[in-house]
Scaffold this active site. Structure first.
Site, PDB file in Angstrom:
ATOM      1  N   LYS A   1       0.855  -1.180   0.000  1.00  0.00           N
ATOM      2  CA  LYS A   1       0.000   0.000   0.000  1.00  0.00           C
ATOM      3  C   LYS A   1       0.893   1.233   0.000  1.00  0.00           C
ATOM      4  O   LYS A   1       1.934   1.247   0.681  1.00  0.00           O
ATOM      5  CB  LYS A   1      -0.881  -0.033   1.255  1.00  0.00           C
ATOM      6  CG  LYS A   1      -1.958   1.054   1.321  1.00  0.00           C
ATOM      7  CD  LYS A   1      -2.854   0.881   2.562  1.00  0.00           C
ATOM      8  CE  LYS A   1      -3.970   1.908   2.642  1.00  0.00           C
ATOM      9  NZ  LYS A   1      -4.851   1.704   3.810  1.00  0.00           N
TER      10      LYS A   1
ATOM     11  N   SER B   1      -9.883   1.686   2.860  1.00  0.00           N
ATOM     12  CA  SER B   1      -9.007   2.502   2.044  1.00  0.00           C
ATOM     13  C   SER B   1      -7.967   1.706   1.252  1.00  0.00           C
ATOM     14  O   SER B   1      -7.413   2.218   0.288  1.00  0.00           O
ATOM     15  CB  SER B   1      -8.259   3.490   2.945  1.00  0.00           C
ATOM     16  OG  SER B   1      -7.401   2.808   3.843  1.00  0.00           O
TER      17      SER B   1
ATOM     18  N   SER C   1     -10.136  -0.856   6.902  1.00  0.00           N
ATOM     19  CA  SER C   1      -9.503  -0.636   5.602  1.00  0.00           C
ATOM     20  C   SER C   1      -8.808  -1.850   5.004  1.00  0.00           C
ATOM     21  O   SER C   1      -8.400  -1.815   3.844  1.00  0.00           O
ATOM     22  CB  SER C   1      -8.497   0.514   5.694  1.00  0.00           C
ATOM     23  OG  SER C   1      -9.174   1.743   5.737  1.00  0.00           O
TER      24      SER C   1
END
Lengths: 487, 478
Positions: free
Chosen positions: A79, A154, A178
């Site tokens: 990420k 997210s 997330s």
């Protein structure tokens, strides 16, 4: 070759260890897939093939020198919230569009030490604020199962990349769901470990007391292998737990006989799509067949999770994001009158709407006269919710329910209504507020919408091995996690 | 002015002596090239996290124990949020609701010998900010983050001081104490010890406090005195002119001797304090507490008492010699070198102190070491030199002409003449030329004797043993 695009981490490791494939070959394979499919999926923000191949070469060299690191040569994508020395690290924001990280986060370093090769940096909601990946400055990530739907957020890029076979596994971060919600939306297994298991050093902070790193993969077994590499005490993170290393795979093979599953009535009430409730019920039947028992429990204060979260998370974020002032790094406005004007313009230009909204909320709840009414109260709620779970664990070992009240939705469906968006995390947030480990694994499809359903497992502190055992046994008995999108 | 009562409270920022910063491993050494002592933590790079330096906590505990305060074994770090170029995170990590040290106090001694107990409110740990540099670049300012993250102990008093003199005495006593404890180098020029002084005035007898103004960042006792004097005069004038004091933060300008408001309460910032989620509560374990207690040095009060009882020094001398660590160490080193304690005290508070003041040197910088001073005193004791010659020897040591008193005495031939025959010879020569004085003496004028002794001493270049000279003259004139 005995591996393919959707080979699990565990099998890829075997293929590498038995020299059926090299780290460089794997890196090349996934890079070329990522480069071609990213145009439609937008899962990666940064791909740097040269860097990746040289990393892969280095891991192959380690192997040729007799190194037996556990995940030697296995590819991973991170990420874009994890700093990696020399890599651009954007956090999905214009603010950091051109920011090159000057050091490497502990989790990425741990994974590199374990032999993993970085394939690239994954798209995400800006500063991890969002549940649909629509807030990314770099554009939304598409759900590989249906390009008109969101991948969740997210960590949307983390989920989409694994689901689409652009990488065998990825890292995410989970502040309110997330990792788990995108795992459900993309039919993956995702784990948010106990707060403090994975170092936060080098991960751009959203809400420090809630943020936790974790893996995305196809299976629980893979998550266990990945967590083995990610976790560990870090002297650079004062909230990191100082405890011996543990092997999260150790209990995978245990039969589930005697496992007591708590079913909070609050997780099965109104608001949960009926197709989701049905899929979860069916999955619970599988668990019962595997020898587990279920018991109803009550978590009366869990209904305050969302309001408590939307005080704590923005409060911490408003302070954490103060360092993005355009002075030392990141976006700086081209023109300004004085230092205050530079701050104002740089931040106004560099941050997107959702980030600004949360900074405003956070600034408000910490303001003089409001702190007691909001932040302090939210802190009390966190303790009350933790008490509820403590009581539940007197009669059960893990708690289960749906990961989210509804499945992957269409782009734009909730982007005009922040509260509606926030409610998508209604079941996941409580584990962040308490710091407990929680995960989501595929458990079917909502027959009404055709969207995937995730089984949410919340465990007691440091009980990851037991949760992974449960999910692994379920996956041995089911096929849901083996479905892959046609791309 | 006598109908006005002055009320003063101090907030002192004491830089702790840890080698590295309070939340990072960067060095705290002063004077390095800009931004060479700033790690990713000090630069507030994304993802960087603070980790508490235990050494800073130990020093805070040491201070708390020394002033008889309550040590909070679980204290909390909080974020103080505001934007400023020298504050890279956009917040300062400090302690707000639960500081590590609460209460306690210290006794100050005023010039007239009276003492007063100054109560402390609290002492809390925090990080220092960086430094803005405005004079190095055209049309731009620079920021040096070497100082960012330097550990500070902010020590806050109750508003209990009633004059500038008390405030200075407190600041000096605190300065002495932190150096005693070796938790601060006390270097005021480098900013290791800086005071904010809260000043208000009220009509004598009034219970409520007047509105206060805070004079920021005073880094010398002289400026502190000037600033307080000016501020008090200014406030009284304002009130007597029928104006109201507005709560404000003010700066002292040493060039004009005036204070000037920086900001008033109206534009006071809302710092949005909240507990720092990156730092768990700071825990002082029982073991840590016991260890620090064990390692506490003898403190000024105890030392003072010991000097009066063990060395029979006067209370006043004992207090002066025990007030700061370097002075007491010098004293004890000289005594350890077998010098008479009372003579050491006299020399330190007389000749040495005067020389240090003259050259604006601290006792650590004294060119004459305790051991050398003890050598001088020993030669007085065994009558090798007179007190007066001793001063010459001291001066020679001070200017670095020789390494020891004996060397000076030898090289300059300052050995006292104690040989009766030699002295009698000089006396006879002087008496032969002093008929007038002899007559005066014989007619009962004692002063005349002193004059003759003076002449003999002069003739011997000061080397004759004065006691013997006295005796021989008296004998010859009797």
């Amino acid at each position: 070759m005995s591996w393919n695009t959707f080979t699990t981490v565990a099998e890829t490791k075997k293929a590498l260890d038995s020299k059926q494939v090299s780290a460089v070959e794997l890196a090349q394979h996934y890079l070329s897939r990522a480069l071609s499919l990213n145009k439609s999926l937008n899962a990666f923000i940064t791909i740097d093939s040269e860097r990746t191949i040289s990393e892969a070469q280095a891991q192959d060299n380690r192997r040729s020198k007799g190194d037996v690191a556990p995940l030697l040569g296995v590819p991973i994508a991170h990420k874009d919230i994890y700093l990696i020395d020399g890599w651009r690290t954007t956090c999905g924001s214009k603010m950091l569009e051109n920011f090159i990280a000057p050091y490497t986060s502990t989790v990425v370093q741990n994974m590199a030490n374990a032999g993993m090769v970085t394939l690239g940096k994954l798209n995400m909601d800006e500063f991890a604020m969002g549940s649909s990946n629509e807030t990314s400055y770099f554009g939304p990530v598409k759900n590989p199962w249906d390009l008109s739907r969101v991948p969740g957020g997210s960590s949307g890029g983390s989920a989409a990349s694994v689901a689409a076979g652009l990488t065998p596994a990825s890292t995410g971060t989970d502040t309110g769901g997330s990792i788990r919600q995108p795992a459900m939306f993309c039919n993956l297994t995702g784990l948010k470990p106990t707060y403090g298991i994975c170092s936060r050093y080098g991960i751009i902070a959203f809400a420090s007391s809630l943020d936790q790193a974790g893996p995305f993969a196809q299976t629980a077994e893979d998550c266990a292998l990945l967590l083995n590499a990610m976790a560990g005490f870090d002297p650079h993170d004062a909230t990191s737990l100082d405890r011996p290393k543990e092997d999260y795979t150790r209990d995978l093979a245990k039969p589930l006989k005697g496992l007591r599953i708590g079913l909070p009535k609050e997780f099965f009430g109104e608001g949960v799509a009926s197709g989701i409730a049905k899929a979860v019920e069916d999955a619970l039947d599988v668990y019962r067949k595997l020898g587990a028992t279920t018991v109803e429990v009550s978590l009366p204060n869990v209904k305050y999770s969302v309001p408590a979260y939307y005080v704590v998370a923005p409060a911490e974020a408003s302070s954490n994001l103060s360092r993005f002032d355009g002075a030392r790094f990141g976006h700086r406005a081209k023109e300004y009158d004085d230092i205050i004007d530079m701050y104002k313009r740089s931040r106004a230009e560099g941050f997107g709407a959702e980030v600004k909204r949360r900074i405003l909320i956070g600034t408000y709840v910490l303001s003089h006269g409001y702190y007691d009414a909001y932040y302090l109260q939210a802190g009390k709620l966190r303790r009350l919710i933790a008490e509820d779970f403590k009581k539940a664990y007197e009669v059960c070992d893990v708690v289960m329910g749906p990961t989210a009240p509804e499945g992957a939705f269409q782009f734009g469906a909730k982007s005009d209504d922040p509260v509606k968006m926030y409610l998508n995390d209604i079941f996941t947030i409580c584990a962040n507020l308490t710091g407990q480990p929680a995960m989501s694994h595929p458990c079917g499809v909502d027959k009404d919408t055709g969207q995937f359903v995730g089984m949410h497992i919340i465990g007691n502190y440091l009980d990851e091995a037991r949760m992974l055992n449960a999910a692994h046994q379920y996956q041995l008995a089911t096929e849901w996690h083996k479905a892959h999108p046609a791309l | 002015m006598s109908q006005w009562e002055i009320v003063i409270g101090l907030e002192t920022h004491v830089q702790l002596t840890t080698a590295s910063k309070i939340f990072s491993g960067s060095s705290t050494a002063f004077g390095a090239a800009p931004n060479t002592q700033a790690s990713v933590v000090d630069l507030a790079m994304p993802g960087a996290l603070p980790v508490m330096n235990k050494g800073a906590a130990e020093r805070a505990v040491k201070f708390g124990l020394a002033i008889g305060a309550k040590i909070n074994q679980r204290s909390i770090f909080a974020r103080k949020n505001y934007f400023y170029p020298d504050l890279p995170k956009g917040y300062q990590i400090s302690q707000y609701e639960t500081p590590i040290v609460e209460g306690g106090g210290l006794t100050i001694t005023l010039d007239d010998g009276t003492t007063k107990f100054i109560e402390l409110t609290r002492a809390h740990l925090e990080e220092d900010a960086g430094k803005s540099v405005h004079d190095q670049f055209d049309n731009a300012s620079g920021v040096d983050l070497n100082r960012a993250g330097t550990p500070l102990l902010e020590i806050v008093t109750e508003p209990v001081m009633r004059s500038g003199k008390e405030a200075i005495a407190y600041a000096k006593a605190l300065h002495g104490l932190v150096r005693y404890l070796d938790i601060c180098d006390g270097n005021m020029q480098e900013g290791s010890f800086r005071c904010d002084v809260n000043v208000s005035v009220r009509p004598m007898g009034q219970k409520e406090f007047g509105t206060r103004r805070e004079i920021k960042n005073l880094n010398s006792f002289k400026f502190m005195q000037q600033a307080i004097d000016y501020e008090v005069r200014w406030q009284i004038e304002q009130i007597e002119d029928g104006k109201k004091i507005v709560q404000a933060t003010v700066l002292f300008n040493p060039d004009t001797g005036e204070t000037r408001a920086m900001r008033t309460k109206e534009d006071a910032m809302d710092y949005r304090y909240f507990p720092d989620p990156d730092l768990p509560p700071l825990v002082v374990t029982d073991a840590m507490l016991a260890k620090i207690k064990n390692e506490m040095p003898e403190l000024p009060e105890a030392k003072c008492a010991r000097y009066t009882s063990e060395f029979k020094l006067s209370e006043y001398d004992a207090r002066l010699l025990s007030q700061d660590r370097a002075t007491s160490e010098y004293f004890e080193a000289a005594v350890a070198a077998k010098a008479d304690p009372k003579l050491v005290a006299n020399w330190m508070l007389g000749e040495l102190s005067a020389a240090l003041n003259r050259e604006e040197k601290s006792i650590e910088e004294s060119p004459v070491s305790a051991h050398q001073l003890a050598g001088v005193i020993a030669r007085i004791g065994d009558a090798t030199i007179s007190n007066k010659i001793a001063k010459t020897v001291f001066e020679a040591l001070w200017s670095g002409e020789a390494k020891s008193a004996d060397e000076v005495i030898e090289a300059k031939g300052l050995k006292q003449i104690s040989d009766v025959g030699a002295i009698e010879k000089i006396v006879d020569e002087v008496l032969a030329k002093s008929a007038a004085q002899i007559a005066d003496y014989k007619s009962g004028k004692e002063k005349a004797l002193m004059s003759i002794v003076g002449m003999v001493m002069k003739a011997s270049a000061g080397k004759a043993n004065p006691a013997q000279v006295n005796e021989i003259i008296k004998k010859k004139l009797s």
